[in-house]
Design a protein around this motif. Sequence first.
Motif, PDB file in Angstrom:
ATOM      1  N   PRO A   1       0.918  -1.353  -0.135  1.00 48.83           N
ATOM      2  CA  PRO A   1       0.082   0.008  -0.053  1.00 48.83           C
ATOM      3  C   PRO A   1       1.052   1.460  -0.054  1.00 48.83           C
ATOM      4  O   PRO A   1       0.230   2.175  -0.510  1.00 48.83           O
ATOM      5  CB  PRO A   1      -0.906  -0.040   1.229  1.00 48.83           C
ATOM      6  CG  PRO A   1      -0.182  -0.972   2.284  1.00 48.83           C
ATOM      7  CD  PRO A   1       0.701  -2.082   1.211  1.00 48.83           C
ATOM      8  N   HIS A   2       2.042   1.239   0.742  1.00 44.87           N
ATOM      9  CA  HIS A   2       2.901   2.273   0.678  1.00 44.87           C
ATOM     10  C   HIS A   2       3.666   2.578  -0.610  1.00 44.87           C
ATOM     11  O   HIS A   2       4.594   3.415  -0.449  1.00 44.87           O
ATOM     12  CB  HIS A   2       3.543   2.280   2.060  1.00 44.87           C
ATOM     13  CG  HIS A   2       4.588   1.137   1.959  1.00 44.87           C
ATOM     14  ND1 HIS A   2       4.157  -0.208   1.998  1.00 44.87           N
ATOM     15  CD2 HIS A   2       5.904   0.823   1.940  1.00 44.87           C
ATOM     16  CE1 HIS A   2       5.172  -1.110   1.830  1.00 44.87           C
ATOM     17  NE2 HIS A   2       6.203  -0.385   1.858  1.00 44.87           N
TER      18      HIS A   2
ATOM     19  N   SER B   1       4.315   3.175  -4.873  1.00 44.57           N
ATOM     20  CA  SER B   1       3.533   3.533  -6.117  1.00 44.57           C
ATOM     21  C   SER B   1       3.407   2.254  -6.777  1.00 44.57           C
ATOM     22  O   SER B   1       4.159   1.148  -6.500  1.00 44.57           O
ATOM     23  CB  SER B   1       4.455   4.364  -6.888  1.00 44.57           C
ATOM     24  OG  SER B   1       5.772   3.668  -7.454  1.00 44.57           O
TER      25      SER B   1
ATOM     26  N   PHE C   1      -0.788   5.255  -6.177  1.00 41.83           N
ATOM     27  CA  PHE C   1      -0.501   4.479  -5.153  1.00 41.83           C
ATOM     28  C   PHE C   1      -1.766   3.476  -5.182  1.00 41.83           C
ATOM     29  O   PHE C   1      -2.734   3.862  -6.054  1.00 41.83           O
ATOM     30  CB  PHE C   1      -0.438   5.144  -3.683  1.00 41.83           C
ATOM     31  CG  PHE C   1       0.815   5.664  -3.571  1.00 41.83           C
ATOM     32  CD1 PHE C   1       1.763   5.031  -2.858  1.00 41.83           C
ATOM     33  CD2 PHE C   1       1.141   6.974  -3.980  1.00 41.83           C
ATOM     34  CE1 PHE C   1       2.823   5.517  -2.516  1.00 41.83           C
ATOM     35  CE2 PHE C   1       2.456   7.483  -3.924  1.00 41.83           C
ATOM     36  CZ  PHE C   1       3.394   6.663  -3.397  1.00 41.83           C
TER      37      PHE C   1
END
Length: 240
Positions: free
Chosen positions: A90-91, A93, A133
């Motif tokens: 999730p963090h 790109s 993201f």
Amino acid sequence: MIEIDNVSKWYGAARVLDGCSTRVARGEVVVVCGPSGSGKSTLIKTVNGLEPFQEGAIRVDGVSVGAPQTDLPALRARIGMVFQNFELFPHLSVRDNLTLAQVKVRKRGRAEASAKGLHYLERVGLLAHQDKFPHQLSGGQQQRVAIARALAMDPVAMLFDEPTSALDPEMVGEVLEVMGGLAQDGMTMMVVTHEMGFARRVADRVVFMDGGRIVEEGAAAAFFDAPASSRAREFLARIV
Ligand code: ADP
Ligand code: MG
């Protein structure tokens, strides 16, 4: 490409796989279906060593999954796996999602990994989204990124565990379309899915599981038109 021989697995006293045997030839697409709890996820996870098993043997491209001398991380790096819930980082790109494992596991240089990642991102139709993201993408887009990420590792086979089950209905088609394209290009695929239209169109063979066993397997058309077992008939009557 994938050989599953008489595999049994227990969780404690509960036998969740019971003497399962099947083969997936190079370039073949096999759909695995069956009721919830029948062992589909467990079976597919044993293939890339995510779940240990107590009896039987599994070989992928000739390499034994269960053998103590097998370099499991190396083998796993060659088997693409796509889950129901995408499991993107999730963090990171989209572009970094596509390159991380290539750099860490495949030891590719950044430039090569990036080029390869973008090649597959283009192939799933998402090149314009490389700087986003995961939370900025729809579920269908996230799943297509997950597929591109797996492909960038140059897998010898792809395993899918209900890749469209968590998607809103209008996004199912775009993911199945990508999977159909892969099949057409000759990728070896094992796909747990209840998308019977996909199975009919794309699968060479259907494996039907119930109670930890492979109850029946056969050509897709034959399975859908005339399932041999009463359990498969009941299952199809419920989902179609
Ligand atoms: P399916 O994917 O067909 O729904 P699963 O492979 O997830 O089925 O599960 C098969 C059986 O194994 C089920 O009875 C389930 O409850 C059991 N099971 C799955 N994971 C575990 C676990 N970690 N511990 C104990 N039992 C489990
Ligand atoms: Mg499952």
